[in-house]
Design a protein around this motif. Sequence first.
Motif, mmCIF file in Angstrom:
data_model
loop_
_atom_site.group_PDB
_atom_site.id
_atom_site.type_symbol
_atom_site.label_atom_id
_atom_site.label_comp_id
_atom_site.label_asym_id
_atom_site.label_seq_id
_atom_site.Cartn_x
_atom_site.Cartn_y
_atom_site.Cartn_z
ATOM 1 N N SER A 126 0.881 -1.254 -0.044
ATOM 2 C CA SER A 126 0.049 0.212 0.161
ATOM 3 C C SER A 126 0.851 1.300 0.010
ATOM 4 O O SER A 126 2.037 1.196 0.492
ATOM 5 N N ASP B 183 -0.169 3.789 1.742
ATOM 6 C CA ASP B 183 -0.398 4.327 3.059
ATOM 7 C C ASP B 183 0.614 4.390 4.104
ATOM 8 O O ASP B 183 1.008 2.879 4.411
ATOM 9 N N GLU C 286 -0.572 1.988 7.189
ATOM 10 C CA GLU C 286 -1.422 0.709 6.946
ATOM 11 C C GLU C 286 -0.809 -0.587 7.422
ATOM 12 O O GLU C 286 -1.567 -1.389 8.011
ATOM 13 N N HIS C 287 0.511 -0.600 7.086
ATOM 14 C CA HIS C 287 1.156 -1.875 7.617
ATOM 15 C C HIS C 287 2.519 -1.603 8.068
ATOM 16 O O HIS C 287 3.269 -0.707 7.449
ATOM 17 N N THR D 252 6.762 -1.149 3.477
ATOM 18 C CA THR D 252 6.327 0.226 3.945
ATOM 19 C C THR D 252 7.144 1.277 4.255
ATOM 20 O O THR D 252 7.434 2.249 3.962
ATOM 21 N N LYS E 183 -6.796 -2.003 6.550
ATOM 22 C CA LYS E 183 -5.798 -2.882 6.070
ATOM 23 C C LYS E 183 -6.235 -3.777 5.001
ATOM 24 O O LYS E 183 -7.376 -4.458 5.014
ATOM 25 N N TYR E 184 -5.407 -3.802 3.872
ATOM 26 C CA TYR E 184 -5.605 -4.371 2.585
ATOM 27 C C TYR E 184 -6.838 -3.857 2.040
ATOM 28 O O TYR E 184 -7.419 -4.562 1.176
ATOM 29 N N GLU F 164 -9.205 -0.515 0.152
ATOM 30 C CA GLU F 164 -8.971 0.492 -0.994
ATOM 31 C C GLU F 164 -9.323 1.740 -0.457
ATOM 32 O O GLU F 164 -10.777 2.052 -0.273
ATOM 33 N N SER G 190 -4.301 4.603 0.426
ATOM 34 C CA SER G 190 -3.678 3.552 -0.128
ATOM 35 C C SER G 190 -3.251 3.710 -1.548
ATOM 36 O O SER G 190 -2.409 3.035 -2.104
ATOM 37 N N ARG G 191 -3.968 4.841 -2.116
ATOM 38 C CA ARG G 191 -3.649 5.061 -3.588
ATOM 39 C C ARG G 191 -2.843 6.214 -4.146
ATOM 40 O O ARG G 191 -2.499 6.483 -4.999
ATOM 41 N N LEU H 10 0.798 -2.593 -9.058
ATOM 42 C CA LEU H 10 1.096 -3.318 -7.781
ATOM 43 C C LEU H 10 1.601 -4.769 -8.356
ATOM 44 O O LEU H 10 1.204 -5.491 -9.366
#
Length: 510
Positions: free
Chosen positions: A34, A36, A39-40, A45, A167-168, A170, A174-175, A190
């Motif tokens: 991602s 973001d 997010e992870h 990341t 998490k995971y 859209e 995340s974009r 991706l």
Amino acid sequence: MNIKVMIAGCLALLLLSKASASTLRMAFNADPISLDPHEHLSEGTLQFSHLVFDPLLRWNKQGQFESRLATKWQRLDSRTIRFYLRQNVTFHSGNKFSANDVAYTINRLKISPDFRAMFDTIDSTSIIDDYTIDVHATTPNPLLLNIMTYVFPMDKTFYKDQDQIIKYGETFASRNVSGTGPFTLVSRELGSRMELKRSPAYWDTKSVGNVDQIILTPIRADSTRLAALLSGDVDFIFPISPIDIERTKRASGIQVVTLPSTRILLLHMNQNRREEFQDIRVRKAINLAINQSLIVEKIQKGYATPAGQLSSDRFLGYVKNLKPEYDLAKALELMKEAGYEKGFRISMMAPNNRYLNDEKIAQAISAMLARINITVDLKTLPKAQYFKEFNNKTADIMMLGWLSDTMDSNNLFEFIIACQDVETGFGAYNASEYCNHSIDENIKQANREMNPERRIRLLQQIEQAVYNDSVVVPLYWQQLTWAAKNKVRIQDIVNDQNYPYLGDLVIEDE
């Protein structure tokens, strides 16, 4: 004569500036899941964050803090540090960077499922002026500066009202991305390709880095990735399979850089999924049946260190006499004592492109457990799919690698060992679903203990308790190995956390 020297110097500078813009083509085993940054909590990341964002401060090669968006800092008391921020910095959107963005980012980290265990120790921030901010811990906090290395200020105006963390999922974050880092994102497919270009407005004009464009191609297979380097299709790769390291060192025009690391590879045994794993004798038998030294020797070709505990010898929690044990006879005896002499069948999942030789290691572990009559149904998956399954705790045994970015044992304990708590983020990566409240109390105490000697005793007490209870199966601390063309000066920008500072990378003229 002096005039001639001056003219020659000016010409050399002109030639250097003309040659400064370079394209780096790199192939790593995976790309970030991602865009973001919250997010992870993963290596991918954080690697991406160092490219597109900038931290308040980062670790240098000597293990010291280096200023980035914070130019300096001052500890006001045991709970508070004041940060003085860099001025005249802009985000890639064109918005100006200020203390408001730092406060916004820290507040967002406090609600991130993956990061909140660390940032739950942060009580609040106080904005003194546009470029001065105080960060207040909930209690005295010996790791407040260490935690701040995770703060990559986000563009508050850019993300406003569209900054949900899923998490995971859209989401806008995340974009889409707007950071202050050396590179801006041009395009992303991706699992296939990512292109970045150097930000013309990047604040660090003193950086020697001359990379103008980065093209990242994730290549899962070790042999294919190495072939791409040897054929000249790419300039820089990570990782190299241990079986290929010596051959790569002999290749013309190629350099290999290897560093020891504190990243631990381990196995979780899910005690909620399997009644057998609730019996300490079974957990101990599994630990004794797995031969860490053989895995390091045969599969990793010596490019790792067998582990008998979570803390590396660089961490305060390291206990000198906790070594990896392998004793098949004792393991069989414990299985018999527990009533499982005939064994049982379990499921196991591991990634096949996240850690070096992860699939081969999982297969070797399956064979080792078969010797104590545990039949393993093994399933391996690419990184992106695997961590969704890890998050859902889909299998009885799951593989995990963990690097403490705070360079402290408690980061391992609070994420991997602590009882799971959605509100605080404790145990966010505890796929064993193990819970020991006395250990949790020690973890919390270690997060606020300012006396170094008492803190060491606390951390070592936790490490010993985890070992005594056979909570997880420590496998090894991995070594990091990169390879590149000789003209790419990776030795200057790689580090033992595997966050290459590509903004400072120099590619020499051929």
